[in-house]
Design a protein around this motif. Structure first.
Motif, PDB file in Angstrom:
ATOM      1  N   UNK A   1       0.836  -1.207   0.000  1.00 11.38           N
ATOM      2  CA  UNK A   1       0.000   0.000   0.000  1.00 11.38           C
ATOM      3  C   UNK A   1       0.872   1.259   0.000  1.00 11.38           C
ATOM      4  N   UNK A   2       2.169   1.113   0.240  1.00  5.28           N
ATOM      5  CA  UNK A   2       3.067   2.278   0.260  1.00  5.28           C
ATOM      6  C   UNK A   2       3.997   2.293  -0.954  1.00  5.28           C
ATOM      7  N   UNK A   3       3.535   1.664  -2.038  1.00  5.33           N
ATOM      8  CA  UNK A   3       4.377   1.597  -3.234  1.00  5.33           C
ATOM      9  C   UNK A   3       4.729   3.002  -3.742  1.00  5.33           C
TER      10      UNK A   3
ATOM     11  N   UNK B   1      -6.962  -3.625   8.416  1.00  9.63           N
ATOM     12  CA  UNK B   1      -7.357  -4.025   7.057  1.00  9.63           C
ATOM     13  C   UNK B   1      -6.497  -5.147   6.469  1.00  9.63           C
ATOM     14  N   UNK B   2      -5.289  -5.289   6.953  1.00  8.54           N
ATOM     15  CA  UNK B   2      -4.467  -6.434   6.523  1.00  8.54           C
ATOM     16  C   UNK B   2      -3.942  -6.340   5.098  1.00  8.54           C
ATOM     17  N   UNK B   3      -3.492  -7.481   4.588  1.00  5.90           N
ATOM     18  CA  UNK B   3      -2.981  -7.629   3.213  1.00  5.90           C
ATOM     19  C   UNK B   3      -1.963  -6.534   2.868  1.00  5.90           C
ATOM     20  N   UNK B   4      -2.171  -5.783   1.774  1.00  6.50           N
ATOM     21  CA  UNK B   4      -1.194  -4.783   1.329  1.00  6.50           C
ATOM     22  C   UNK B   4      -0.904  -3.707   2.367  1.00  6.50           C
ATOM     23  N   UNK B   5      -1.851  -3.509   3.291  1.00  9.76           N
ATOM     24  CA  UNK B   5      -1.645  -2.495   4.339  1.00  9.76           C
ATOM     25  C   UNK B   5      -0.641  -2.985   5.385  1.00  9.76           C
ATOM     26  N   UNK B   6      -0.387  -4.281   5.406  1.00  8.19           N
ATOM     27  CA  UNK B   6       0.578  -4.815   6.380  1.00  8.19           C
ATOM     28  C   UNK B   6       1.981  -4.246   6.161  1.00  8.19           C
TER      29      UNK B   6
ATOM     30  N   UNK C   1      -3.211   7.898   4.079  1.00 11.24           N
ATOM     31  CA  UNK C   1      -3.932   7.181   3.026  1.00 11.24           C
ATOM     32  C   UNK C   1      -4.767   6.033   3.565  1.00 11.24           C
ATOM     33  N   UNK C   2      -4.736   5.829   4.871  1.00 15.60           N
ATOM     34  CA  UNK C   2      -5.497   4.720   5.454  1.00 15.60           C
ATOM     35  C   UNK C   2      -6.619   5.274   6.309  1.00 15.60           C
ATOM     36  N   UNK C   3      -7.814   4.737   6.089  1.00 13.83           N
ATOM     37  CA  UNK C   3      -8.946   5.169   6.926  1.00 13.83           C
ATOM     38  C   UNK C   3      -9.048   4.202   8.096  1.00 13.83           C
TER      39      UNK C   3
END
Ligand code: GTP
Ligand code: SPV
Ligand code: MN
Length: 584
Positions: free
Chosen positions: A259-261, A486-491, A526-528
């Motif tokens: 998520x931080x690409x 939220x998990x996944x790419x946010x990890x 960028x994360x809610x």
């Protein structure tokens, strides 16, 4: 004169009495021959050739869909060598009992001899195994999951240095299913199951249960760990290894789309399930992935959660126990979107919602590692990649915060030794029951886990640069029963904090269990996420931990006097830190 391999194959054939013996060469043509056999048997289907070229769906027997831990045994002369967490059988008794089941088991069938290498062909850390099996599904799966056939024969030559594994489907009756390990002989016997971890003997049986014994004797480590590289802005890649129990997120973390690409943080995949690690000349532990493919959990994998895996699965993939759409495409819960009309469920029946999940919760894909868009340039590096952080993790609705850092190596080993997780569909039995699963190795350690903790402590003394040890939990739930994170790419936000801690930065707050991120320490743009959710995710609740201390004490007491003193010491220290908190 016969080679050790030929002698062993002859012995196996004498016992199981197949109609013919075929040595596998590992060619693509041979893979297609196996697929042809499966298609003709009627339990395997060709998927849509336009959208999923060279992909197949295999349906297993309904009682053969997961690992069966209660039928898995460590056979050592002395029961204590297997320890209190393993099922044990005396080696002679085991051979007598299960030998009777193997007797004539391959009558009317072909015995395939599958030589394979665990690890890259050119790596000095790699090892050779040989599996004989009467299952074309196993041969096809080994083709994807290992370097098999001629390459392995070349590496083996006339030497006897291989781990033999005898496998037969038997009659697939769980009453006659046994997965046996003879660590002293470095031998595996498996009968009555065609399922992944029970039947692909290079994976859990060799690369973890037998290899863990070899590793302890020889001063290296065999762990149930993913290996990933976290790229930071500027391009520097830092490698991390993480142990989570089965179906607790290793594949997804190793293959995530970050998520931080846009900020320059990317994740590269070296391995998704198993790590073999040795101390390198540079003083770091170096890890290799002994596998060549991914045997991953399908449900929950979709374009939103894991686009890398979705892209990897579009060709050359063998699916097992997923559902089939009217368009002959694979389908599972969590793939995204509502279930399409006209589906056939994993059992081969027309599906309707009242029938439960269309795909089995432990349905899987088997895909070559190279097909992942996230595959690391270093994934086959012969010397492995240097590990800078170890991460333990579990699936826990409560108690464990999103992430914390242990105080030092010894404390980190204690954190691993006492980790717990809710059971999943990857093994038969109840799902959602919290159990202690040290280092995610409870079902995979081939010897007494008290000695295994001792080995971890010992390695810490031997690694010139012992790295930091962390614990994560993506699965904490709120009062509404929903995941808080939220998990996944946010990890990747958690990986970024871990990286900063490794580099001596990263804002943290000291708690009795270790360092938890200060709220300012996590990159959350960028994360809610609500403040309440974040507070709960980072909360260390003394009442929860009081129970935790009691429960882990009980678990550790199983090991009696064999438990390393350091582990008891860490338990006492943790308890004391909470007492200080109460009295402070
Ligand atoms: P094994 O192959 O059994 O060793 O499992 P694994 O540890 O590789 O687990 P995997 O990544 O396949 O994930 C198992 C299940 O957990 C899948 O259904 C995933 O969709 C789900 N999962 C993985 N990561 C996350 C996460 O960060 N959050 C949530 N909520 N679910 C996740
Ligand atoms: C696991 O259960 O941890 C897996 C799948 O990775 S299996 O190969 O079946 O062990
Ligand atoms: Mn696994």
């Amino acid at each position: 004169m016969a080679t050790p391999l030929e002698s062993w194959v002859e012995e196996a054939a004498k016992l199981t009495k197949p109609d013919r013996v075929v040595y596998c060469d590992g060619s693509a043509a041979e893979y297609q021959r196996m697929i042809e056999l499966l298609l003709r048997a009627g339990d395997t289907f060709t998927l849509n050739e336009k959208t999923y070229p060279n992909c197949y769906l295999h349906r297993s027997t309904v009682n053969d869909v997961a690992r069966t831990e209660h039928l898995t045994f460590i056979c050592t002369p002395d029961k204590d060598e297997a320890g209190p967490t393993n099922n044990w059988m005396d080696p002679d008794a085991a051979k007598h009992k299960v030998g009777a089941l193997f007797d004539g088991a391959m009558r009317g069938r072909t015995m395939y001899v599958v030589p394979y290498i665990m690890g890259a062909v050119s790596s000095p850390i790699s090892k050779v195994g040989v599996e004989v099996t009467d299952s074309p599904y196993v041969v096809a799966s080994m083709y994807i999951m290992s370097r098999m056939g001629n390459v392995a024969m070349e590496r083996l030559g006339s030497s006897g240095e291989f781990v033999p594994g005898l496998h037969s489907l038997g009659d697939l009756d769980p009453l006659r299913r046994y997965i046996l390990h003879f660590p002293n002989e470095r031998l595996i016997w498996s009968i009555g199951s065609g399922y992944g971890g029970n039947a692909l003997l290079g994976k859990k049986c060799f690369a973890l249960r037998i290899a863990s014994v070899m590793a302890r004797e020889q001063g290296w480590m065999a762990e149930h760990m993913l290996i990933l590289g976290l790229e930071a802005p500027g391009g520097k890649v830092t490698y991390m290894a993480a142990a989570f129990p089965s179906a607790c997120g290793k594949t997804n973390l190793a293959m995530m789309v970050s998520a931080l690409q846009s900020q320059g943080y990317r994740v590269w995949t070296v391995g998704d399930d198993i790590a073999w690690m040795r101390i390198g000349d540079d003083g770091y532990l170096h890890a290799i992935n002994p596998e060549a493919g991914f045997f991953g959990v399908a449900p929950g994998t979709g374009m939103l959660t894991n686009p890398n895996v979705m892209e990897a699965l579009r060709k050359n993939t063998l699916f097992t126990n997923v559902a089939l759409t009217a368009e002959h495409e694979p389908w599972w819960e969590g793939i995204g979107g509502p279930p399409p009309a006209g589906m056939i469920n994993w059992k081969g029946e027309p599906w309707e919602p009242s029938k439960g999940p269309a795909a089995h919760p432990n349905s899987r894909y088997t895909v070559p590692a190279l097909q992942s868009p996230s595959i690391s340039q270093k994934w086959e590096a012969p010397e492995g990649v240097p590990i800078s952080a170890f991460i333990f993790g579990g699936r826990r609705a409560r108690v464990a915060p999103l992430v914390y850092e242990s105080f030092d190596w010894q404390h980190g080993v204690f954190v691993g030794a006492t980790m717990a997780s809710e059971t999943t569909a990857a093994a038969t039995g109840d799902v959602g029951v919290t159990r202690r699963d040290p280092m995610a190795m409870l079902p995979f350690c081939g010897y007494n886990m008290a000695d295994y903790f001792g080995h971890w402590l010992e390695m810490g003394k031997r690694i010139p640069h012992p790295r930091k040890i962390f614990h994560v939990n993506w699965f904490r739930k709120g009062a509404d029963g929903k995941f808080l994170w939220p998990g996944y790419g946010e990890n990747v936000r958690v990986l970024k904090w871990i990286l900063e801690r490794v580099e001596g930065r990263g804002a943290a707050q000291e708690t009795p269990i270790g360092y938890v991120p200060a709220k300012s320490g996590l990159t959350l743009d960028g994360l809610k996420i609500s403040d309440e959710a974040l507070n709960e995710l980072l909360r260390v609740n003394p009442a929860d931990w009081e129970n935790e201390l009691e429960d882990s004490k009980q678990f550790l007491s199983k090991f009696g006097a064999r438990l390393p003193q350091e582990i008891c010491e860490e338990h006492a220290k943790l308890s004391k830190r909470f007492q200080h908190l109460v009295t402070a």
